[in-house]
Enzyme design. Structure first.
Site, PDB file in Angstrom:
ATOM      1  N   GLY A  11      26.351 102.789 134.806  1.00 15.63           N
ATOM      2  CA  GLY A  11      25.718 101.769 133.961  1.00 15.63           C
ATOM      3  C   GLY A  11      24.212 101.834 134.130  1.00 15.63           C
ATOM      4  O   GLY A  11      23.726 101.949 135.249  1.00 15.63           O
ATOM      5  N   VAL A  24       9.381 111.972 139.976  1.00 16.28           N
ATOM      6  CA  VAL A  24       8.670 113.130 139.400  1.00 16.28           C
ATOM      7  C   VAL A  24       7.237 113.200 139.931  1.00 16.28           C
ATOM      8  O   VAL A  24       6.786 114.251 140.405  1.00 16.28           O
ATOM      9  CB  VAL A  24       8.692 113.045 137.844  1.00 16.28           C
ATOM     10  CG1 VAL A  24       7.792 114.120 137.239  1.00 16.28           C
ATOM     11  CG2 VAL A  24      10.122 113.169 137.341  1.00 16.28           C
ATOM     12  N   ASP A  59       4.267 107.068 129.913  1.00 11.60           N
ATOM     13  CA  ASP A  59       4.622 106.024 128.958  1.00 11.60           C
ATOM     14  C   ASP A  59       6.085 105.556 129.055  1.00 11.60           C
ATOM     15  O   ASP A  59       6.688 105.165 128.058  1.00 11.60           O
ATOM     16  CB  ASP A  59       4.354 106.555 127.525  1.00 11.60           C
ATOM     17  CG  ASP A  59       4.009 105.424 126.569  1.00 11.60           C
ATOM     18  OD1 ASP A  59       3.597 104.353 127.062  1.00 11.60           O
ATOM     19  OD2 ASP A  59       4.185 105.611 125.352  1.00 11.60           O
ATOM     20  N   ARG A  72      29.412 108.685 131.747  1.00 12.27           N
ATOM     21  CA  ARG A  72      30.472 108.520 132.747  1.00 12.27           C
ATOM     22  C   ARG A  72      31.368 109.745 132.687  1.00 12.27           C
ATOM     23  O   ARG A  72      31.721 110.219 131.616  1.00 12.27           O
ATOM     24  CB  ARG A  72      31.250 107.233 132.484  1.00 12.27           C
ATOM     25  CG  ARG A  72      30.405 106.005 132.838  1.00 12.27           C
ATOM     26  CD  ARG A  72      31.252 104.771 133.079  1.00 12.27           C
ATOM     27  NE  ARG A  72      30.553 103.798 133.893  1.00 12.27           N
ATOM     28  CZ  ARG A  72      29.899 102.741 133.414  1.00 12.27           C
ATOM     29  NH1 ARG A  72      29.850 102.518 132.134  1.00 12.27           N
ATOM     30  NH2 ARG A  72      29.307 101.895 134.236  1.00 12.27           N
ATOM     31  N   LEU A  73      31.673 110.291 133.846  1.00 13.03           N
ATOM     32  CA  LEU A  73      32.538 111.471 133.920  1.00 13.03           C
ATOM     33  C   LEU A  73      33.552 111.233 135.041  1.00 13.03           C
ATOM     34  O   LEU A  73      33.342 111.639 136.190  1.00 13.03           O
ATOM     35  CB  LEU A  73      31.692 112.720 134.215  1.00 13.03           C
ATOM     36  CG  LEU A  73      32.476 114.034 134.363  1.00 13.03           C
ATOM     37  CD1 LEU A  73      33.095 114.460 133.039  1.00 13.03           C
ATOM     38  CD2 LEU A  73      31.571 115.145 134.896  1.00 13.03           C
ATOM     39  N   ASP A 103      27.383 102.040 142.494  1.00 11.15           N
ATOM     40  CA  ASP A 103      28.406 102.376 143.480  1.00 11.15           C
ATOM     41  C   ASP A 103      29.151 103.688 143.154  1.00 11.15           C
ATOM     42  O   ASP A 103      29.305 104.563 144.009  1.00 11.15           O
ATOM     43  CB  ASP A 103      29.371 101.178 143.452  1.00 11.15           C
ATOM     44  CG  ASP A 103      30.406 101.262 144.504  1.00 11.15           C
ATOM     45  OD1 ASP A 103      30.028 101.213 145.675  1.00 11.15           O
ATOM     46  OD2 ASP A 103      31.596 101.394 144.158  1.00 11.15           O
ATOM     47  N   THR A 125      21.152  99.397 139.622  1.00 10.44           N
ATOM     48  CA  THR A 125      22.187  98.611 138.927  1.00 10.44           C
ATOM     49  C   THR A 125      21.716  97.168 138.840  1.00 10.44           C
ATOM     50  O   THR A 125      21.051  96.687 139.756  1.00 10.44           O
ATOM     51  CB  THR A 125      23.544  98.666 139.671  1.00 10.44           C
ATOM     52  OG1 THR A 125      24.405  97.667 139.122  1.00 10.44           O
ATOM     53  CG2 THR A 125      23.430  98.408 141.159  1.00 10.44           C
ATOM     54  N   ASP A 127      23.678  94.731 139.068  1.00  8.48           N
ATOM     55  CA  ASP A 127      24.662  93.880 139.763  1.00  8.48           C
ATOM     56  C   ASP A 127      24.274  93.475 141.193  1.00  8.48           C
ATOM     57  O   ASP A 127      24.885  92.580 141.755  1.00  8.48           O
ATOM     58  CB  ASP A 127      26.023  94.581 139.807  1.00  8.48           C
ATOM     59  CG  ASP A 127      26.537  94.934 138.418  1.00  8.48           C
ATOM     60  OD1 ASP A 127      26.176  94.213 137.468  1.00  8.48           O
ATOM     61  OD2 ASP A 127      27.276  95.927 138.281  1.00  8.48           O
ATOM     62  N   ASP A 129      24.945  94.998 143.886  1.00  9.49           N
ATOM     63  CA  ASP A 129      26.172  95.086 144.695  1.00  9.49           C
ATOM     64  C   ASP A 129      26.243  96.353 145.545  1.00  9.49           C
ATOM     65  O   ASP A 129      27.327  96.782 145.925  1.00  9.49           O
ATOM     66  CB  ASP A 129      27.402  95.024 143.770  1.00  9.49           C
ATOM     67  CG  ASP A 129      27.436  96.177 142.772  1.00  9.49           C
ATOM     68  OD1 ASP A 129      26.441  96.899 142.652  1.00  9.49           O
ATOM     69  OD2 ASP A 129      28.479  96.345 142.108  1.00  9.49           O
ATOM     70  N   ARG A 171      29.944  92.515 137.685  1.00  8.43           N
ATOM     71  CA  ARG A 171      31.195  93.155 138.123  1.00  8.43           C
ATOM     72  C   ARG A 171      31.874  92.307 139.205  1.00  8.43           C
ATOM     73  O   ARG A 171      32.071  91.123 138.987  1.00  8.43           O
ATOM     74  CB  ARG A 171      30.925  94.585 138.595  1.00  8.43           C
ATOM     75  CG  ARG A 171      30.394  95.439 137.431  1.00  8.43           C
ATOM     76  CD  ARG A 171      30.992  96.785 137.406  1.00  8.43           C
ATOM     77  NE  ARG A 171      30.564  97.583 138.540  1.00  8.43           N
ATOM     78  CZ  ARG A 171      30.720  98.888 138.605  1.00  8.43           C
ATOM     79  NH1 ARG A 171      31.273  99.539 137.611  1.00  8.43           N
ATOM     80  NH2 ARG A 171      30.312  99.568 139.646  1.00  8.43           N
ATOM     81  N   GLU A 222      31.298  87.251 135.752  1.00 13.65           N
ATOM     82  CA  GLU A 222      32.423  87.935 135.075  1.00 13.65           C
ATOM     83  C   GLU A 222      33.529  88.317 136.060  1.00 13.65           C
ATOM     84  O   GLU A 222      34.680  88.486 135.676  1.00 13.65           O
ATOM     85  CB  GLU A 222      31.934  89.180 134.316  1.00 13.65           C
ATOM     86  CG  GLU A 222      31.413  90.288 135.201  1.00 13.65           C
ATOM     87  CD  GLU A 222      30.971  91.538 134.424  1.00 13.65           C
ATOM     88  OE1 GLU A 222      31.213  91.642 133.214  1.00 13.65           O
ATOM     89  OE2 GLU A 222      30.366  92.416 135.076  1.00 13.65           O
ATOM     90  N   ARG A 243      31.115  74.581 125.079  1.00 12.61           N
ATOM     91  CA  ARG A 243      30.729  75.736 124.267  1.00 12.61           C
ATOM     92  C   ARG A 243      30.551  76.907 125.235  1.00 12.61           C
ATOM     93  O   ARG A 243      30.083  76.700 126.366  1.00 12.61           O
ATOM     94  CB  ARG A 243      29.415  75.479 123.539  1.00 12.61           C
ATOM     95  CG  ARG A 243      29.493  74.386 122.506  1.00 12.61           C
ATOM     96  CD  ARG A 243      30.362  74.795 121.325  1.00 12.61           C
ATOM     97  NE  ARG A 243      30.367  73.800 120.263  1.00 12.61           N
ATOM     98  CZ  ARG A 243      31.154  72.734 120.224  1.00 12.61           C
ATOM     99  NH1 ARG A 243      32.022  72.504 121.199  1.00 12.61           N
ATOM    100  NH2 ARG A 243      31.095  71.879 119.222  1.00 12.61           N
TER     101      ARG A 243
HETATM  102  P1  ADP Z   1      28.049 103.035 138.567  1.00  8.64           P
HETATM  103  O1  ADP Z   1      27.358 104.192 139.217  1.00  8.64           O
HETATM  104  O2  ADP Z   1      27.140 102.197 137.738  1.00  8.64           O
HETATM  105  O3  ADP Z   1      28.881 102.258 139.580  1.00  8.64           O
HETATM  106  P2  ADP Z   1      30.502 104.294 137.577  1.00  8.64           P
HETATM  107  O4  ADP Z   1      31.400 103.586 138.528  1.00  8.64           O
HETATM  108  O5  ADP Z   1      30.948 104.455 136.178  1.00  8.64           O
HETATM  109  O6  ADP Z   1      29.057 103.621 137.474  1.00  8.64           O
HETATM  110  O7  ADP Z   1      30.215 105.734 138.187  1.00  8.64           O
HETATM  111  C1  ADP Z   1      29.357 106.639 137.535  1.00  8.64           C
HETATM  112  C2  ADP Z   1      29.880 108.036 137.635  1.00  8.64           C
HETATM  113  O8  ADP Z   1      29.919 108.436 139.021  1.00  8.64           O
HETATM  114  C3  ADP Z   1      31.310 108.249 137.158  1.00  8.64           C
HETATM  115  O9  ADP Z   1      31.399 108.386 135.767  1.00  8.64           O
HETATM  116  C4  ADP Z   1      31.677 109.519 137.873  1.00  8.64           C
HETATM  117  O10 ADP Z   1      31.116 110.635 137.203  1.00  8.64           O
HETATM  118  C5  ADP Z   1      30.970 109.368 139.217  1.00  8.64           C
HETATM  119  N1  ADP Z   1      31.923 108.860 140.236  1.00  8.64           N
HETATM  120  C6  ADP Z   1      32.462 107.630 140.320  1.00  8.64           C
HETATM  121  N2  ADP Z   1      33.335 107.545 141.361  1.00  8.64           N
HETATM  122  C7  ADP Z   1      33.362 108.766 141.933  1.00  8.64           C
HETATM  123  C8  ADP Z   1      34.071 109.329 143.051  1.00  8.64           C
HETATM  124  N3  ADP Z   1      34.932 108.616 143.782  1.00  8.64           N
HETATM  125  N4  ADP Z   1      33.824 110.631 143.364  1.00  8.64           N
HETATM  126  C9  ADP Z   1      32.954 111.372 142.643  1.00  8.64           C
HETATM  127  N5  ADP Z   1      32.273 110.894 141.575  1.00  8.64           N
HETATM  128  C10 ADP Z   1      32.460 109.610 141.222  1.00  8.64           C
END
Ligand code: ADP
Length: 319
Positions: A11, A24, A59, A72-73, A103, A125, A127, A129, A171, A222, A243
């Site tokens: 995020g 940089v 800038d 996100r992967l 995290d 982040t 959050d 957290d 979160r 949340e 509301r």
């Molecule tokens: P944030 O970093 O904001 O907590 P996410 O939880 O979506 O956001 O994590 C971001 C990205 O970090 C994921 O999309 C993934 O590519 C990678 N990631 C998350 N958890 C793991 C894990 N246990 N091991 C390796 N990569 C991870």
């Protein structure tokens, strides 16, 4: 180290841009080349990597979001995918990586470090957290967005003598709700770290009304439940009709505040120093206004703790 990389992941948060800028500029100041990895771990695996110059980060200090984009992967939890990422970095001659994110991003950085590739985590982040730091980059800006919204809602709440439930992000952490609720003078703050008692919430609302309060603001994190769900419960067990306002993604945007820009600059620069000193595998943070760094594995094992004294104070001040 003569070549380092930087990516933003997960995020986004306001302040990631000043953090990238700091990485940089600090690296170039020390004659280290910097490469931007575009689109988080996805861009890393796909080799979306470009050299950054001093002007590449011009800038951006005042802009929300991240110029490096985020993605996100989930597959990055897989060792083979991580190996591909490391191959890309090595193919570009990049010797260390700064990961700015939350995290989940830290878990990715930890995994790369465990595979022998040095990373430094920078907490980005809204959050607040992340263990190993009292503040995260983006938290202050998000708080200012939330209190701006609370102040505006308070105006209309007063005119119509209404009770408002405001749902905020965070979160599983209640930090945004707690700090914004305290700063916004909310009557009630609900956080996931503490159970709430509906009778106590209702008693507070009633005593406020009895002494002539024209409005009531309830801030719900949340991580507790949705604002609509809380309003439904309140209506079911009391006479209060409310509301609901769900602030949503406005909390993730906007120009970073002074506090976030300064924090991002300090943490981003410190991450580069650690890599230059050959101390990868760390997570940087701030405690008592001093820069600190922890082993990234240890940092993830620690628990983020919310300031319960602040919660107690918020209750005392909102009688
Ligand atoms: P944030 O970093 O904001 O907590 P996410 O939880 O979506 O956001 O994590 C971001 C990205 O970090 C994921 O999309 C993934 O590519 C990678 N990631 C998350 N958890 C793991 C894990 N246990 N091991 C390796 N990569 C991870």
């Amino acid at each position: 180290m003569k070549k380092i990389g930087v990516l933003t992941s997960g995020g986004d948060s306001p302040g990631m841009n000043p953090a990238i800028r700091a990485v940089v500029r600090k690296a170039i100041f020390h004659n280290v080349e910097v490469y931007g990895i575009y689109g988080g771990y996805l861009g890393l695996v796909n080799g979306n990597i470009k050299k950054l110059e001093l002007g590449s980060v011009g800038d951006i200090i005042h802009r929300g979001g991240t110029m490096l984009q985020s993605a996100r992967l989930p597959e990055f939890a897989n060792r083979e995918v991580q190996k591909k990422g490391i191959e890309q970095l090595r193919a570009h001659g990049i010797e260390g990586l700064v990961v700015i994110g939350g995290d989940g991003s830290y878990r990715g950085a930890k995994a790369l470090t465990e595979q022998g590739y040095p990373c430094v985590g920078v907490p980005g982040t809204i959050d607040n957290d992340i263990p190993g730091t009292e503040l995260t980059i983006g938290f202050d800006t998000a708080l200012n967005t939330v209190i701006d919204a609370i102040d505006k809602i308070r105006d209309t709440a007063t005119s119509h003598e209404r009770t408002f439930v405001i749902e905020v992000m965070g979160r599983d952490a209640g930090d945004i709700a707690l700090w914004a609720g305290l700063a916004g003078g909310a009557e009630t703050i609900l956080i996931p770290e503490e159970n709430y008692d509906m009778k106590e919430v209702a008693d507070r609302l009633r005593s406020g009304h009895e002494r002539g309060k024209k409005h009531s603001i309830i801030v719900v994190a949340e991580g507790v439940c949705s604002g609509y769900e809380f309003a439904r419960q309140l209506k079911e067990s009391t006479e209060f009709d409310t509301r609901v306002s769900v602030l949503g993604h406005i909390q993730r945007g906007g120009s970073p505040t002074v506090a976030d820009r300064v924090l991002a600059s300090r943490l981003g620069a410190r991450a580069v120093e650690l890599l230059i000193e050959g101390r990868g595998g760390r997570a940087v943070g701030i405690e008592n206004n001093k820069l600190v760094d922890y082993d990234i594995i240890e940092a993830l094992d620690k628990k983020h703790t919310l300031d319960l004294d602040l919660f107690k104070l918020s209750k005392e001040l909102s009688i």
